[in-house]
Scaffold this motif. Structure first.
Motif, short mmCIF file in Angstrom:
data_model
loop_
_atom_site.label_atom_id
_atom_site.label_comp_id
_atom_site.label_asym_id
_atom_site.label_seq_id
_atom_site.Cartn_x
_atom_site.Cartn_y
_atom_site.Cartn_z
N ALA A 24 0.83 -1.20 0.00
CA ALA A 24 0.00 0.00 0.00
C ALA A 24 0.87 1.25 0.00
N LEU A 25 1.94 1.25 0.77
CA LEU A 25 2.86 2.39 0.80
C LEU A 25 3.52 2.57 -0.55
N TRP A 26 3.95 1.47 -1.15
CA TRP A 26 4.59 1.54 -2.45
C TRP A 26 3.63 2.10 -3.49
N MET A 27 2.38 1.68 -3.42
CA MET A 27 1.38 2.16 -4.37
C MET A 27 1.14 3.66 -4.20
N SER A 28 1.13 4.14 -2.96
CA SER A 28 0.90 5.57 -2.73
C SER A 28 2.11 6.39 -3.18
N VAL A 29 3.31 5.86 -3.00
CA VAL A 29 4.51 6.57 -3.43
C VAL A 29 4.63 6.51 -4.94
N ALA A 30 4.26 5.40 -5.54
CA ALA A 30 4.40 5.24 -6.98
C ALA A 30 3.50 6.20 -7.75
N SER A 31 2.38 6.60 -7.20
CA SER A 31 1.46 7.47 -7.91
C SER A 31 1.70 8.94 -7.61
N ALA A 32 2.75 9.26 -6.90
CA ALA A 32 3.01 10.63 -6.49
C ALA A 32 3.52 11.47 -7.67
N GLU A 33 3.30 12.76 -7.56
CA GLU A 33 3.77 13.71 -8.56
C GLU A 33 5.21 14.09 -8.24
N VAL A 34 6.02 14.30 -9.28
CA VAL A 34 7.41 14.69 -9.11
C VAL A 34 7.59 16.08 -9.71
N VAL A 35 8.15 17.01 -8.92
CA VAL A 35 8.39 18.37 -9.36
C VAL A 35 9.87 18.68 -9.13
N SER A 36 10.58 19.00 -10.19
CA SER A 36 12.01 19.31 -10.11
C SER A 36 12.80 18.20 -9.43
N GLY A 37 12.35 16.98 -9.55
CA GLY A 37 13.02 15.84 -8.94
C GLY A 37 12.55 15.52 -7.54
N ALA A 38 11.70 16.36 -6.95
CA ALA A 38 11.19 16.12 -5.59
C ALA A 38 9.78 15.54 -5.68
N GLN A 39 9.52 14.51 -4.87
CA GLN A 39 8.20 13.90 -4.86
C GLN A 39 7.24 14.69 -3.98
N LEU A 40 6.00 14.76 -4.43
CA LEU A 40 4.93 15.40 -3.66
C LEU A 40 3.87 14.36 -3.36
N PRO A 41 3.19 14.49 -2.23
CA PRO A 41 2.10 13.54 -1.93
C PRO A 41 1.00 13.64 -2.99
N ASP A 42 0.38 12.51 -3.26
CA ASP A 42 -0.72 12.48 -4.21
C ASP A 42 -1.84 13.38 -3.72
N GLY A 43 -2.35 14.22 -4.58
CA GLY A 43 -3.42 15.14 -4.20
C GLY A 43 -2.93 16.53 -3.83
N SER A 44 -1.64 16.78 -3.94
CA SER A 44 -1.10 18.12 -3.65
C SER A 44 -1.59 19.10 -4.71
N GLN A 45 -1.87 20.32 -4.28
CA GLN A 45 -2.37 21.34 -5.19
C GLN A 45 -1.36 22.46 -5.30
N LYS A 46 -1.08 22.89 -6.52
CA LYS A 46 -0.12 23.97 -6.74
C LYS A 46 -0.77 25.29 -6.33
N VAL A 47 -0.03 26.09 -5.53
CA VAL A 47 -0.54 27.39 -5.09
C VAL A 47 0.40 28.53 -5.49
N GLY A 48 1.55 28.21 -6.04
CA GLY A 48 2.51 29.21 -6.46
C GLY A 48 3.71 28.51 -7.07
N GLU A 49 4.70 29.30 -7.45
CA GLU A 49 5.91 28.71 -8.03
C GLU A 49 6.64 27.88 -6.98
N ASN A 50 6.77 26.59 -7.24
CA ASN A 50 7.41 25.61 -6.34
C ASN A 50 6.69 25.47 -5.00
#
Length: 140
Positions: A24-50
């Motif tokens: 389950a942890l692997w599945m949640s990490v595998a679906s995460a968004e990557v920004v500039s090489g850094a992983q973000l939790p699934d469901g994160s919303q962009k609110v500004g630059e970086n």
């Protein structure tokens, strides 16, 4: 005589809960968004630059980052010491793509800031001063 391998005990095997948690942890990490090489939790919303709004609370976000970036390989440090504000900086020791990740909570909201790499300062060539004449005489 029947052997143990010929028995039906294998049909009633129950997987261990730890294995299910790892999957389950692997599945949640595998679906995460990557920004500039850094992983973000699934469901994160962009609110500004970086800058991103985390979907969970502060503790849940820290648990996510403990799984993605283990503390043994990615050092952490507290960056704010004020009442009502929690903040942690995760250092990227490789220095590739991003310097680190800031996770902070203020006004009942958890935000994530991906710290970009600082551009190396451009070294300008020194300006050459006019050479003095070798005879030591001043020109008029």
């Amino acid at each position: 005589m029947t052997r143990a391998l010929d028995s039906l005990k294998g049909l009633f095997y129950k997987p261990r809960p730890l294995g299910a948690a790892v999957v389950a942890l692997w599945m949640s990490v595998a679906s995460a968004e990557v920004v500039s090489g850094a992983q973000l939790p699934d469901g994160s919303q962009k609110v500004g630059e970086n800058r991103y709004r985390a979907p969970g609370d502060f503790e849940k976000t820290l648990e996510y980052y403990k799984a993605v970036y283990p503390a043994s390989a990615f050092p952490r440090r507290a960056i704010v010491n004020q009442p009502g504000v929690k903040a942690v900086h995760i250092i990227n020791p490789s220095g590739k793509n991003f310097e680190g990740v800031n996770i902070y909570q203020a006004n009942d909201e958890v935000r994530i800031y991906v710290v970009p790499l600082q551009a190396a300062p451009v070294q300008s060539k020194p300006v050459k001063k006019p050479a003095d004449s070798k005879s030591g005489k001043k020109s008029r």
